[in-house]
Motif scaffolding. Structure first.
Motif, PDB file in Angstrom:
ATOM      1  N   GLN A  45       0.990  -1.167   0.024  1.00 32.31           N
ATOM      2  CA  GLN A  45      -0.128   0.342   0.283  1.00 32.31           C
ATOM      3  C   GLN A  45       0.971   1.576  -0.214  1.00 32.31           C
ATOM      4  N   SER A  46       1.703   1.286   0.756  1.00 30.25           N
ATOM      5  CA  SER A  46       2.783   2.318   0.983  1.00 30.25           C
ATOM      6  C   SER A  46       4.034   2.353   0.307  1.00 30.25           C
ATOM      7  N   LYS A  47       4.241   1.390  -0.680  1.00 33.60           N
ATOM      8  CA  LYS A  47       5.200   1.042  -1.163  1.00 33.60           C
ATOM      9  C   LYS A  47       6.599   1.260  -0.478  1.00 33.60           C
ATOM     10  N   THR A  48       6.662  -0.026   1.146  1.00 38.24           N
ATOM     11  CA  THR A  48       7.504   0.698   1.877  1.00 38.24           C
ATOM     12  C   THR A  48       8.041  -0.490   2.154  1.00 38.24           C
ATOM     13  N   LEU A  49      10.032  -1.049   2.365  1.00 35.54           N
ATOM     14  CA  LEU A  49      10.207  -2.531   2.574  1.00 35.54           C
ATOM     15  C   LEU A  49      10.656  -1.677   4.498  1.00 35.54           C
ATOM     16  N   LEU A  50      10.536  -2.656   4.862  1.00 38.31           N
ATOM     17  CA  LEU A  50      10.266  -2.678   6.655  1.00 38.31           C
ATOM     18  C   LEU A  50      11.133  -3.729   7.203  1.00 38.31           C
ATOM     19  N   PHE A  51      12.272  -3.124   7.947  1.00 36.93           N
ATOM     20  CA  PHE A  51      13.701  -4.155   8.226  1.00 36.93           C
ATOM     21  C   PHE A  51      13.201  -4.499   9.605  1.00 36.93           C
ATOM     22  N   ASP A  52      13.273  -5.544  10.112  1.00 38.84           N
ATOM     23  CA  ASP A  52      13.129  -5.756  11.633  1.00 38.84           C
ATOM     24  C   ASP A  52      15.097  -6.263  12.048  1.00 38.84           C
ATOM     25  N   LEU A  53      15.307  -5.229  12.123  1.00 37.86           N
ATOM     26  CA  LEU A  53      17.180  -5.592  12.533  1.00 37.86           C
ATOM     27  C   LEU A  53      17.488  -4.573  13.692  1.00 37.86           C
ATOM     28  N   PRO A  54      18.208  -5.432  15.114  1.00 42.02           N
ATOM     29  CA  PRO A  54      18.948  -4.545  15.850  1.00 42.02           C
ATOM     30  C   PRO A  54      19.342  -3.540  15.821  1.00 42.02           C
ATOM     31  N   LYS A  55      18.886  -2.989  16.914  1.00 40.69           N
ATOM     32  CA  LYS A  55      20.035  -1.279  17.006  1.00 40.69           C
ATOM     33  C   LYS A  55      21.154  -1.580  16.845  1.00 40.69           C
ATOM     34  N   GLY A  56      21.809  -0.373  15.907  1.00 37.60           N
ATOM     35  CA  GLY A  56      23.329  -0.318  15.348  1.00 37.60           C
ATOM     36  C   GLY A  56      23.749  -1.593  14.411  1.00 37.60           C
ATOM     37  N   THR A  57      23.307  -1.509  13.436  1.00 42.45           N
ATOM     38  CA  THR A  57      23.447  -3.178  12.641  1.00 42.45           C
ATOM     39  C   THR A  57      23.442  -2.696  11.841  1.00 42.45           C
ATOM     40  N   GLU A  58      24.330  -2.996  10.518  1.00 46.23           N
ATOM     41  CA  GLU A  58      25.120  -2.124   9.756  1.00 46.23           C
ATOM     42  C   GLU A  58      25.101  -3.128   8.546  1.00 46.23           C
ATOM     43  N   ALA A  59      23.496  -2.422   7.920  1.00 47.08           N
ATOM     44  CA  ALA A  59      22.660  -3.698   6.711  1.00 47.08           C
ATOM     45  C   ALA A  59      23.846  -2.466   4.979  1.00 47.08           C
ATOM     46  N   ASN A  60      23.508  -3.830   3.940  1.00 46.87           N
ATOM     47  CA  ASN A  60      23.498  -3.375   2.193  1.00 46.87           C
ATOM     48  C   ASN A  60      22.192  -3.729   2.172  1.00 46.87           C
ATOM     49  N   LEU A  61      22.152  -2.942   1.514  1.00 43.64           N
ATOM     50  CA  LEU A  61      20.446  -3.453   0.740  1.00 43.64           C
ATOM     51  C   LEU A  61      20.936  -3.098  -0.640  1.00 43.64           C
ATOM     52  N   GLU A  62      20.196  -4.217  -1.724  1.00 47.62           N
ATOM     53  CA  GLU A  62      20.344  -3.924  -2.934  1.00 47.62           C
ATOM     54  C   GLU A  62      19.270  -4.476  -3.802  1.00 47.62           C
TER      55      GLU A  62
END
Length: 141
Positions: free
Chosen positions: A68-85
């Motif tokens: 509906q909102s065209k949004t990706l939601l990520f359930d990651l712990p605080k302080g995590t560095e992530a790479n999204l492709e």
């Protein structure tokens, strides 16, 4: 016309068809490998399987897509560095890579409303408790 002429015409016709197909194949554009470093990724494939296995063992779904909102939601712990492709199989010029760090305890969101409509693969790499993890989700916008 005798058999000899017929056989020669058949062979010449066959060669002409094959040569035409070769010329058409060589002139084709827009055919790319999925990635530029295909062979390096093939060598690292067992590590990729391990990252996916560890991510599947988590007791939560890390990537969710809100259509509906065209949004990706990520359930990651605080302080995590992530790479999204954001990977578009049909057109590599639309691929995007986003590095981000989780700074809150709530879910991190990334808007994908500006992406071109169609099929996308969302590929997320991150590290949690010293273990590299990977999760992929296929979405349609």
């Amino acid at each position: 016309m005798n058999w000899g002429h017929g056989i020669v015409l058949a062979i010449v016709g066959f060669v002409a068809i094959i040569m035409t197909m070769v010329v058409i194949s060589v002139r084709m554009t827009g055919i790319e490998l999925v990635t530029d470093d295909y062979y390096a990724q093939e060598i690292d494939y067992q590590n990729q399987i391990d990252r996916e296995t560890f991510a599947n063992q988590l007791d939560r779904q890390v990537i969710e897509f809100d259509g509906q909102s065209k949004t990706l939601l990520f359930d990651l712990p605080k302080g995590t560095e992530a790479n999204l492709e954001l990977f578009r199989p049909s057109d590599e010029t639309l691929d995007q890579q986003i590095d981000f760090q989780v700074e809150t305890d709530t879910r991190t969101s990334v808007s994908v409303a500006e992406l071109k409509r169609g099929y996308w693969r969302v590929q997320l790499r991150w590290q949690e408790n010293g273990v590299e993890l990977y999760e992929e989700k296929k979405i349609s916008i």
